[in-house]
Write an enzyme that holds these catalytic residues in place. Structure first.
Site, PDB file in Angstrom:
ATOM      1  CG  ASP A   9      -1.604   1.280   1.479  1.00 57.42           C
ATOM      2  OD1 ASP A   9      -2.251   1.766   0.533  1.00 57.42           O
ATOM      3  OD2 ASP A   9      -1.522   1.835   2.608  1.00 57.42           O
ATOM      4  CG  ASP A  11      -1.910   7.507   0.092  1.00 57.96           C
ATOM      5  OD1 ASP A  11      -1.040   8.382  -0.019  1.00 57.96           O
ATOM      6  OD2 ASP A  11      -2.683   7.188  -0.832  1.00 57.96           O
ATOM      7  CD  GLU A  18      -4.485   9.489   3.505  1.00 57.41           C
ATOM      8  OE1 GLU A  18      -4.859  10.616   3.139  1.00 57.41           O
ATOM      9  OE2 GLU A  18      -4.769   8.456   2.883  1.00 57.41           O
ATOM     10  N   GLY A  52     -10.298   6.939  -1.346  1.00 54.90           N
ATOM     11  CA  GLY A  52     -10.457   7.613  -2.638  1.00 54.90           C
ATOM     12  C   GLY A  52     -10.872   9.055  -2.423  1.00 54.90           C
ATOM     13  CE  LYS A  54     -12.519  10.211  -9.280  1.00 51.85           C
ATOM     14  NZ  LYS A  54     -11.081   9.900  -9.261  1.00 51.85           N
ATOM     15  CB  ALA A  84      -7.775  21.753  -7.926  1.00 50.27           C
ATOM     16  CB  THR A 124      -3.439   7.482  -3.843  1.00 49.35           C
ATOM     17  OG1 THR A 124      -3.549   8.903  -3.844  1.00 49.35           O
ATOM     18  CG2 THR A 124      -2.088   7.106  -4.408  1.00 49.35           C
ATOM     19  CG  ASN A 128      -1.671  11.614  -5.882  1.00 54.48           C
ATOM     20  OD1 ASN A 128      -1.437  12.596  -6.593  1.00 54.48           O
ATOM     21  ND2 ASN A 128      -2.827  11.429  -5.286  1.00 54.48           N
ATOM     22  CG  ASP A 183      -1.965   2.763   6.397  1.00 49.34           C
ATOM     23  OD1 ASP A 183      -2.263   2.316   5.268  1.00 49.34           O
ATOM     24  OD2 ASP A 183      -2.467   3.803   6.858  1.00 49.34           O
TER      25      ASP A 183
HETATM   26  C1  XBP Z   1      -5.520   5.976   0.358  1.00 48.24           C
HETATM   27  C2  XBP Z   1      -6.628   6.883   0.147  1.00 48.24           C
HETATM   28  C3  XBP Z   1      -6.508   7.859  -0.874  1.00 48.24           C
HETATM   29  C4  XBP Z   1      -5.889   9.199  -0.545  1.00 48.24           C
HETATM   30  C5  XBP Z   1      -6.379  10.186  -1.560  1.00 48.24           C
HETATM   31  O1  XBP Z   1      -6.029   4.716   0.818  1.00 48.24           O
HETATM   32  O2  XBP Z   1      -7.658   6.768   0.761  1.00 48.24           O
HETATM   33  O3  XBP Z   1      -7.829   8.109  -1.216  1.00 48.24           O
HETATM   34  O4  XBP Z   1      -6.268   9.654   0.728  1.00 48.24           O
HETATM   35  O5  XBP Z   1      -6.010   9.824  -2.831  1.00 48.24           O
HETATM   36  P1  XBP Z   1      -5.095   3.437   0.859  1.00 48.24           P
HETATM   37  P2  XBP Z   1      -6.776  10.393  -4.130  1.00 48.24           P
HETATM   38  O6  XBP Z   1      -3.838   3.818   1.570  1.00 48.24           O
HETATM   39  O7  XBP Z   1      -5.893   2.431   1.667  1.00 48.24           O
HETATM   40  O8  XBP Z   1      -4.872   2.975  -0.552  1.00 48.24           O
HETATM   41  O9  XBP Z   1      -7.277  11.757  -3.788  1.00 48.24           O
HETATM   42  O10 XBP Z   1      -5.742  10.392  -5.216  1.00 48.24           O
HETATM   43  O11 XBP Z   1      -7.944   9.469  -4.427  1.00 48.24           O
HETATM   44 MG    MG Z   2      -3.041   3.117   3.414  1.00 45.98          MG
END
Ligand code: XBP
Ligand code: MG
Length: 254
Positions: A9, A11, A18, A52, A54, A84, A124, A128, A183
């Site tokens: 993973d 993020d 985050e 996600g 969105k 953005a 994500t 990113n 995580d």
């Molecule tokens: C990561 C997320 C992502 C980011 C935002 O989850 O929840 O949505 O916070 O990314 P994980 P985007 O670590 O469980 O994959 O805005 O690019 O969607």
């Molecule tokens: Mg994560």
């Protein structure tokens, strides 16, 4: 089946993106659009229930902003805000704002040396992931990952197992030949849903979540000079930081 691949993973696992990354970028996008939306640190913790960006914005409006008068083309507004946000987030990473977590680079390098295959399974946006690898390791690190499964490549995001199933399919491997690294509870629900043994490294947002069934729960991957703490799961005799030998033992305890 022996251990052949590691699936990470991004993020919260490779880097603490985050609180000081995604959250900040969302707020910059909201301000730029003239919206009075602001996600403080505790609120963002609640919003992380939805993966996600969105999807998270839609959830925020439904759950916390019944007063917001949605424009007719709300989907378009969400898409514009998200574009953005991605621009702000990747710029922030390019400024070097977010480092990798303890032990991550060492473990990636050791895994490569040991001939393990490595891949990414994340919710994500692909840009990113690239921005994080470029700003922390260097552009060459993209080629380290045989598969980068990210964002909307599957319609159902974590906790659905789809992104892990997508990565396993591209690797051409059974789940039993791999270990996943996560995580969060949404993350482990996804990896377990795909049949993967999972190593957890918690962070401030996820520490109290449910990691039942995890192979091991750690506070970090760790380094020789900053050892991990085992929070739950298999005891590791003498282990102080995650290395390939320990991963093989966690994968095949017998
Ligand atoms: C990561 C997320 C992502 C980011 C935002 O989850 O929840 O949505 O916070 O990314 P994980 P985007 O670590 O469980 O994959 O805005 O690019 O969607
Ligand atoms: Mg994560």
């Amino acid at each position: 089946m022996g251990l052949e691949a590691l699936i990470f993973d991004v993020d919260g696992t490779l880097a603490d993106t985050e609180r000081d990354g995604h959250r900040v970028a969302f707020n910059e996008a909201f301000a730029e659009a003239g919206l009075d939306w602001h996600w403080d640190i505790p609120l963002y913790g609640k919003l992380l229930a939805v993966t996600g960006g969105k999807e998270r914005m839609r959830y925020y409006v439904e759950r916390y902003r019944p007063d917001f008068r949605k424009p007719e083309d709300f989907d378009k507004l969400v898409a514009l805000l998200h574009a953005a946000k991605t621009r702000h987030y990747t710029a922030l990473l390019a400024r070097g704002a977010i480092p990798l977590r303890s032990g991550v680079l060492r473990l990636l390098e050791e895994a490569r040396m040991a001939g393990l295959r490595i891949a990414i399974a994340t919710t994500t946006t692909p840009a990113n992931v690239t921005a994080l690898l470029d700003s922390t390791i260097g552009a060459h690190a993209q080629s380290w990952f045989e598969v980068i499964g990210a964002g909307d490549v599957v319609p159902a995001k974590k906790p659905a197992p789809d992104i892990y199933l997508y990565v396993l399919d591209r690797l051409g491997l059974e789940a039993s030949a791999c270990l996943a690294f996560e995580d969060s509870e949404n993350g482990i629900r996804a990896s377990h849903g795909a049949g993967l043994k999972t190593v957890i490294a918690v962070n401030d947002y996820t520490r109290d979540q449910d990691f039942s069934g995890a192979t091991i729960v750690l506070d970090q991957f760790g380094e020789p000079e900053s050892p991990f703490r085992v929070l739950a799961g298999a005891p590791v005799s003498g282990g102080r930081y995650l290395d390939v030998a320990m991963l093989r033992k966690l994968h095949d305890p017998a």
